[in-house]
Structure formats: structure tokens, C-alpha cells
Design a protein around this motif. Structure first.
Motif, mmCIF file in Angstrom:
data_model
loop_
_atom_site.group_PDB
_atom_site.id
_atom_site.type_symbol
_atom_site.label_atom_id
_atom_site.label_comp_id
_atom_site.label_asym_id
_atom_site.label_seq_id
_atom_site.Cartn_x
_atom_site.Cartn_y
_atom_site.Cartn_z
ATOM 1 N N LEU A 61 -5.604 8.740 -2.169
ATOM 2 C CA LEU A 61 -6.505 7.932 -2.978
ATOM 3 C C LEU A 61 -5.850 6.597 -3.339
ATOM 4 O O LEU A 61 -6.496 5.537 -3.263
ATOM 5 C CB LEU A 61 -6.873 8.702 -4.244
ATOM 6 N N ALA A 62 -4.577 6.637 -3.708
ATOM 7 C CA ALA A 62 -3.860 5.397 -4.032
ATOM 8 C C ALA A 62 -3.758 4.491 -2.814
ATOM 9 O O ALA A 62 -3.931 3.266 -2.901
ATOM 10 C CB ALA A 62 -2.464 5.732 -4.561
ATOM 11 N N GLU A 63 -3.498 5.085 -1.655
ATOM 12 C CA GLU A 63 -3.405 4.289 -0.430
ATOM 13 C C GLU A 63 -4.742 3.651 -0.079
ATOM 14 O O GLU A 63 -4.795 2.532 0.428
ATOM 15 C CB GLU A 63 -2.914 5.170 0.723
ATOM 16 N N ARG A 64 -5.835 4.346 -0.371
ATOM 17 C CA ARG A 64 -7.155 3.780 -0.086
ATOM 18 C C ARG A 64 -7.432 2.580 -0.991
ATOM 19 O O ARG A 64 -7.960 1.567 -0.533
ATOM 20 C CB ARG A 64 -8.254 4.832 -0.248
ATOM 21 N N PHE A 65 -7.083 2.669 -2.259
ATOM 22 C CA PHE A 65 -7.213 1.518 -3.150
ATOM 23 C C PHE A 65 -6.442 0.319 -2.590
ATOM 24 O O PHE A 65 -6.935 -0.810 -2.600
ATOM 25 C CB PHE A 65 -6.682 1.867 -4.544
ATOM 26 N N ALA A 66 -5.227 0.576 -2.117
ATOM 27 C CA ALA A 66 -4.394 -0.504 -1.591
ATOM 28 C C ALA A 66 -5.005 -1.098 -0.325
ATOM 29 O O ALA A 66 -4.992 -2.327 -0.133
ATOM 30 C CB ALA A 66 -2.981 0.016 -1.311
ATOM 31 N N ARG A 67 -5.531 -0.259 0.564
ATOM 32 C CA ARG A 67 -6.154 -0.758 1.802
ATOM 33 C C ARG A 67 -7.362 -1.633 1.496
ATOM 34 O O ARG A 67 -7.575 -2.668 2.133
ATOM 35 C CB ARG A 67 -6.593 0.411 2.690
ATOM 36 N N GLY A 72 -9.376 -7.425 1.457
ATOM 37 C CA GLY A 72 -9.972 -8.576 0.794
ATOM 38 C C GLY A 72 -9.216 -9.872 0.993
ATOM 39 O O GLY A 72 -9.759 -10.949 0.734
ATOM 40 N N VAL A 73 -7.956 -9.790 1.449
ATOM 41 C CA VAL A 73 -7.159 -11.011 1.647
ATOM 42 C C VAL A 73 -6.812 -11.234 3.118
ATOM 43 O O VAL A 73 -6.033 -12.117 3.438
ATOM 44 C CB VAL A 73 -5.863 -10.960 0.802
ATOM 45 N N LEU A 119 -2.517 8.210 -16.360
ATOM 46 C CA LEU A 119 -1.361 7.347 -16.146
ATOM 47 C C LEU A 119 -0.706 7.598 -14.788
ATOM 48 O O LEU A 119 -0.194 6.672 -14.153
ATOM 49 C CB LEU A 119 -0.335 7.540 -17.269
ATOM 50 N N VAL A 120 -0.725 8.840 -14.336
ATOM 51 C CA VAL A 120 -0.141 9.143 -13.028
ATOM 52 C C VAL A 120 -0.922 8.442 -11.926
ATOM 53 O O VAL A 120 -0.346 7.844 -11.016
ATOM 54 C CB VAL A 120 -0.119 10.671 -12.771
ATOM 55 N N LEU A 121 -2.246 8.480 -12.026
ATOM 56 C CA LEU A 121 -3.090 7.813 -11.036
ATOM 57 C C LEU A 121 -2.851 6.311 -11.056
ATOM 58 O O LEU A 121 -2.714 5.675 -10.001
ATOM 59 C CB LEU A 121 -4.556 8.130 -11.328
ATOM 60 N N PHE A 122 -2.790 5.720 -12.252
ATOM 61 C CA PHE A 122 -2.537 4.286 -12.392
ATOM 62 C C PHE A 122 -1.199 3.904 -11.752
ATOM 63 O O PHE A 122 -1.094 2.923 -11.015
ATOM 64 C CB PHE A 122 -2.554 3.906 -13.873
ATOM 65 N N TYR A 123 -0.186 4.685 -12.049
ATOM 66 C CA TYR A 123 1.153 4.404 -11.517
ATOM 67 C C TYR A 123 1.168 4.490 -9.995
ATOM 68 O O TYR A 123 1.742 3.629 -9.316
ATOM 69 C CB TYR A 123 2.143 5.399 -12.122
ATOM 70 N N ARG A 124 0.518 5.493 -9.432
ATOM 71 C CA ARG A 124 0.537 5.657 -7.985
ATOM 72 C C ARG A 124 -0.254 4.555 -7.279
ATOM 73 O O ARG A 124 0.101 4.124 -6.176
ATOM 74 C CB ARG A 124 -0.015 7.038 -7.603
ATOM 75 N N ILE A 125 -1.340 4.097 -7.893
ATOM 76 C CA ILE A 125 -2.102 2.991 -7.309
ATOM 77 C C ILE A 125 -1.237 1.734 -7.259
ATOM 78 O O ILE A 125 -1.222 1.007 -6.258
ATOM 79 C CB ILE A 125 -3.394 2.736 -8.109
ATOM 80 N N LEU A 127 2.053 1.630 -7.146
ATOM 81 C CA LEU A 127 3.085 1.838 -6.129
ATOM 82 C C LEU A 127 2.541 1.578 -4.729
ATOM 83 O O LEU A 127 3.201 0.943 -3.893
ATOM 84 C CB LEU A 127 3.635 3.261 -6.212
ATOM 85 N N ALA A 128 1.339 2.075 -4.468
ATOM 86 C CA ALA A 128 0.733 1.877 -3.156
ATOM 87 C C ALA A 128 0.443 0.401 -2.908
ATOM 88 O O ALA A 128 0.632 -0.103 -1.794
ATOM 89 C CB ALA A 128 -0.548 2.702 -3.046
ATOM 90 N N ALA A 129 -0.037 -0.298 -3.937
ATOM 91 C CA ALA A 129 -0.305 -1.730 -3.796
ATOM 92 C C ALA A 129 0.978 -2.489 -3.492
ATOM 93 O O ALA A 129 0.999 -3.381 -2.631
ATOM 94 C CB ALA A 129 -0.954 -2.269 -5.063
ATOM 95 N N SER A 130 2.044 -2.133 -4.182
ATOM 96 C CA SER A 130 3.331 -2.786 -3.941
ATOM 97 C C SER A 130 3.830 -2.527 -2.522
ATOM 98 O O SER A 130 4.323 -3.432 -1.842
ATOM 99 C CB SER A 130 4.358 -2.287 -4.965
#
Length: 238
Positions: A61-67, A72-73, A119-125, A127-130
Motif C-alpha cells: 500500500l505504501a509503495e502504491r502511494f509512492a508510485r 504525477g511528476v 502512525l505506522v501507515l504514515f511512517y511507511r508511506i 519511507l516509500a516516498a523517500s
């Protein structure tokens, strides 16, 4: 009724959709895998074929947010007419536009992600974005060093700082959400505008650029993004 056979990638995305909806509604910590499986109308065997654990589901799920953010850029990254400074400012401009365009939805997401049980979900998103954006930033910064646009001895360190800047602003936004009043929001807007100006100056210094070279927030950007929550809430009240 004949059984509907779906492409594995379509089925996987559907499972992620249901998991995302439940995590944002119930909270990551409270939502169980059984609830996700039931909501998706899947068998346990089918679900565990794609996601062997809750941790694996969170990772996907975090990786999908990052993708989605990266998509978009992509036009800025692919533009051959941009020099390194133009590409870096283009990424920042695209991020600003995305935040304005999706501000009401983003506020709803922020309010949910900042709950203690998410908070775990927020943190992982984050991390994936980074993990997705840092290599792109490093590449741009290295190109700028090679052609003399930027002056820095540590492109990787600069990329890390850029990503940390973005994460650091979340604290200001969290306070605005916690306060809730117009006065709290105005205080948060002023604090965030000051923080953005500070980040611009810091990046100019770190990259050896003249003042005003980096543009993180154009005039009115912070207020437009932050007050979207007011407009959304007032619309619901009518």
C-alpha cells in the motif's frame, strides 16, 4: 453464476483498495486481515497468495502511494529542455500544483493518517516516498554538480535533506488539525509560510545557489492548500 476470473494485477489492486479504505476508516492497528478479506469478498487462500502478512499488505500500500506520486511528476523528469535547476524547481512546482488540486482529499487523508492508530501507515508511506524520490533527486543534483549549476560535496545528503524538509512540515499541519479553529489554522499558515521561506534559503545555501533560486512555495500557495480544509468542511455543513 459463473465464476469471474480477473487478471491477477486487477485482483491485487482491488485488495489494496479495500485494505486502504479499511485502514483509513478503522485505523491500521485496529483493522484486521479478516476484515480486509471479508470486505474484498476474497477467500483467505486467494488473499494470502498476494499478501502473506499484514506487513506485506502495508508495504504494498505504501509503495502504491509512492508510485502514484511519482507518476504525477514524470513529465518533468522526461522533459529534455530542462537544466538541473529547472528540473528541481519543476518537481517542486508539480508537487505544489498536486497539493492544490487534491487539497480537499489530502486533508481528509492527513486527518486520518495522523490518528495514533495510523502512525505506522504514515511512517511507511513516507519511507516509500523517500525510496522512490531520493534516487531521482540525487541524479538531478549530480547533473547540476557536473555542469557547475550546483556546488555540493554530498548529493545523497542533499536529497535526504530535501525529503526531510517535506516530512518536517507535517508537524505544523498536525497542529492545525488538532486545533481545528480558524485562529489555529491562521497560526499554522504563518508558521508554514515561514518554514517554507527558511527551507528555500537553506537549499540555496546548501546547493551554492544565489538567493531566490529555489522556489518551494509561490505566493499564496500555503494559504490555498491549508484553507482547502475550511472550504471542504463549510461545504459539508451546508
Amino acid at each position: 453464476m459463473p465464476r469471474v476470473i480477473k487478471h491477477p494485477e486487477i485482483r491485487r489492486e482491488e485488495l489494496l483498495d479495500h485494505a486502504q479504505a479499511l485502514f483509513l476508516t478503522l485505523g491500521y492497528e485496529k483493522a484486521s486481515l479478516n476484515e480486509v478479506i471479508t470486505a474484498a469478498g476474497a477467500s483467505k487462500g486467494a488473499f494470502y497468495h498476494y499478501f502473506p502478512s499484514k506487513e506485506a499488505l502495508l508495504e504494498a500500500l505504501a509503495e502504491r502511494f509512492a508510485r502514484q506520486a511519482l507518476a504525477g511528476v514524470q513529465d518533468v523528469l522526461d522533459d529534455p529542455g530542462l537544466d538541473p535547476l529547472g528540473r528541481l524547481n519543476g518537481l517542486l512546482a508539480q508537487s505544489r500544483r498536486a497539493k492544490i488540486d487534491t487539497a480537499p482529499e489530502a486533508w481528509a487523508l492527513f486527518e486520518t493518517l495522523f490518528r495514533p492508530d495510523n502512525l505506522v501507515l504514515f511512517y511507511r508511506i513516507n519511507l516509500a516516498a523517500s525510496a522512490s524520490f531520493s534516487p531521482l533527486l540525487v541524479k538531478i543534483i549530480r547533473q547540476g554538480v557536473e555542469d557547475g549549476t550546483f556546488r555540493t560535496f554530498d548529493p545523497e545528503g542533499v536529497a535526504d535533506i530535501v525529503m526531510q524538509f517535506g516530512m518536517a512540515t507535517q508537524g505544523v499541519i498536525a497542529k492545525a488539525i488538532a486545533g481545528g479553529s480558524d485562529a489555529d489554522m491562521d497560526v499554522a499558515i504563518e508558521a508554514l509560510e515561514n518554514r517554507v521561506r527558511l527551507y528555500e534559503i537553506a537549499l540555496d545555501r546548501i546547493l551554492g545557489l544565489p538567493d531566490g533560486s529555489i522556489c518551494i512555495g509561490e505566493p499564496g500557495y500555503v494559504r490555498a492548500a491549508m484553507t482547502a480544509r475550511r472550504r471542504t468542511n463549510s461545504g459539508k455543513a451546508q
